[in-house]
Design a protein around this motif. Structure first.
Motif, PDB file in Angstrom:
ATOM      1  N   ILE A   1      -7.650   3.423  -1.631  1.00 51.13           N
ATOM      2  CA  ILE A   1      -6.410   2.957  -1.531  1.00 51.13           C
ATOM      3  C   ILE A   1      -5.560   2.990  -2.931  1.00 51.13           C
ATOM      4  O   ILE A   1      -6.005   2.687  -3.989  1.00 51.13           O
TER       5      ILE A   1
ATOM      6  N   ALA B   1       0.504   4.788   1.050  1.00 55.36           N
ATOM      7  CA  ALA B   1      -0.236   5.330   1.750  1.00 55.36           C
ATOM      8  C   ALA B   1       0.118   7.206   1.648  1.00 55.36           C
ATOM      9  O   ALA B   1       1.092   7.467   2.086  1.00 55.36           O
TER      10      ALA B   1
ATOM     11  N   PHE C   1       0.864  -1.150   0.124  1.00 56.66           N
ATOM     12  CA  PHE C   1       0.006   0.179   0.053  1.00 56.66           C
ATOM     13  C   PHE C   1       0.962   1.399  -0.067  1.00 56.66           C
ATOM     14  O   PHE C   1       1.636   1.393   0.781  1.00 56.66           O
TER      15      PHE C   1
ATOM     16  N   ASP D   1      -9.390   1.635   2.426  1.00 54.29           N
ATOM     17  CA  ASP D   1      -8.985   1.192   3.614  1.00 54.29           C
ATOM     18  C   ASP D   1      -9.868   1.373   4.619  1.00 54.29           C
ATOM     19  O   ASP D   1     -10.942   1.542   4.527  1.00 54.29           O
ATOM     20  N   THR D   2      -9.270   1.189   6.090  1.00 57.86           N
ATOM     21  CA  THR D   2     -10.189   1.006   7.134  1.00 57.86           C
ATOM     22  C   THR D   2     -10.773   2.423   7.519  1.00 57.86           C
ATOM     23  O   THR D   2     -11.736   2.343   8.439  1.00 57.86           O
TER      24      THR D   2
END
Length: 306
Positions: A163, A18, A16, A157-158
């Motif tokens: 993403i 970020a 990922f 994502d959470t």
């Protein structure tokens, strides 16, 4: 920008990137690319097939109310057809049924660029935040019922953010529907049917991956053309192309492309009703264009940058 690496117990490696990307729009443009690495070098076997290849990469975007393919479960008829024969018609029906039921958003069907185990398939999609999960499958051909599969991979994502990039190593799976341990196409049906399971490091496969999946966020600017008839438009400036997503395969009577000066660039009368249609303009200048769609619900014009 920071990089986060995640190693899953299944042997899948996900990368990922970020960055500050937020789900400020309902839709996001993604490019999905599967690059095959399956070969007689990475998976040495005395009778490696001379006609080794992949079937079309098929899949769906969906929510968590449905599972299309998953290790530890029985394969559906659609996944059985993909894994055994490389056919997608039955899987298409399963996805279309899920779209009608409100569980899925898009059906994906993308051929590979060559008849080879090391070829690739790449497709642009429009993901919707209400259907953020991605499932994929492709037959390892020829084989009894071997395939690659991706089960309900979230593009959010959470925190609910899109993403930016995902990279996954993919490994071979057995669909559990046909017996056989060699690269033979004709084999007896498994009775009883077995669960989908990994065949990584099980002959004729080695411990190596059979391919790499790369998912890249292109933009967050996609607009829905019609809430009544869900048709989406996205562009890819790198390839000078326009993608029209018509997952319900509603009738589009005409497509017209105009430049910023109002001049007609291209007209497509009576286009086929494909789930994903890509229009490419390799010699077009970069800039503002207008896409006009005439459908059974009327006409609408959208601005795009290309």
């Amino acid at each position: 920008m920071k990089t986060i690496k995640a190693y899953l117990s299944t042997g899948i490696f996900i990368l990922f990137f970020a960055i500050n990307v937020i789900a400020q729009t309902d839709n996001a443009n993604y490019t999905i690319t599967f690059q095959g690495t399956w070969s007689d070098t990475t998976h040495p076997y005395p009778n490696f097939p001379t006609n080794a290849h992949w079937s079309d990469l098929v899949g769906a975007t969906h929510n968590n109310t449905i599972v299309f393919v998953s290790p530890g479960t029985l394969a559906t008829t659609g996944i059985e057809d993909v894994a055994e024969r490389g056919l997608s018609a039955e899987f298409d029906l399963e996805v279309q049924s899920a779209i009608t039921a409100g569980s899925a958003h898009l059906f994906i069907n993308q051929p590979f660029d060559a008849f080879s185990p090391t070829s690739s398939a790449s497709v642009d999609i429009v993901a919707n935040k209400d259907f953020p999960l991605l499932s994929l499958a492709s037959m390892i051909a020829p084989s009894p019922d071997w395939m690659i599969q991706v089960n309900s991979l979230s593009l959010l994502d959470t925190n609910g953010n899109w993403i930016p990039s995902i990279v996954m190593d993919l490994f071979p799976y057995d669909a559990g529907t046909e017996d056989g341990d060699t690269y033979e196409f004709i084999n007896p049906e498994s009775d009883p049917q077995e669960l989908i399971h990994s065949v990584q490091n099980v002959a004729p496969f080695s411990n190596a991956k059979v391919g790499t999946l790369t998912i890249s966020l292109v933009s967050l600017s996609t607009e829905e053309v019609s809430a009544k008839t869900p048709i989406y438009i996205s562009t890819n400036s790198a390839t000078k192309s326009i993608q029209i997503y018509n997952s319900s395969k509603k009738t589009i009577q005409q497509i017209e492309i105009y430049n910023a000066f109002g001049n007609l660039v291209k007209r497509y009368p009576n286009p086929t009703n494909e789930a994903i249609r890509t229009l490419t303009f390799p010699t077009a200048n970069s800039g503002l264009y207008f896409v006009k769609l005439q459908s059974e619900n009327g006409s609408i014009t959208k601005k795009v940058l290309m």
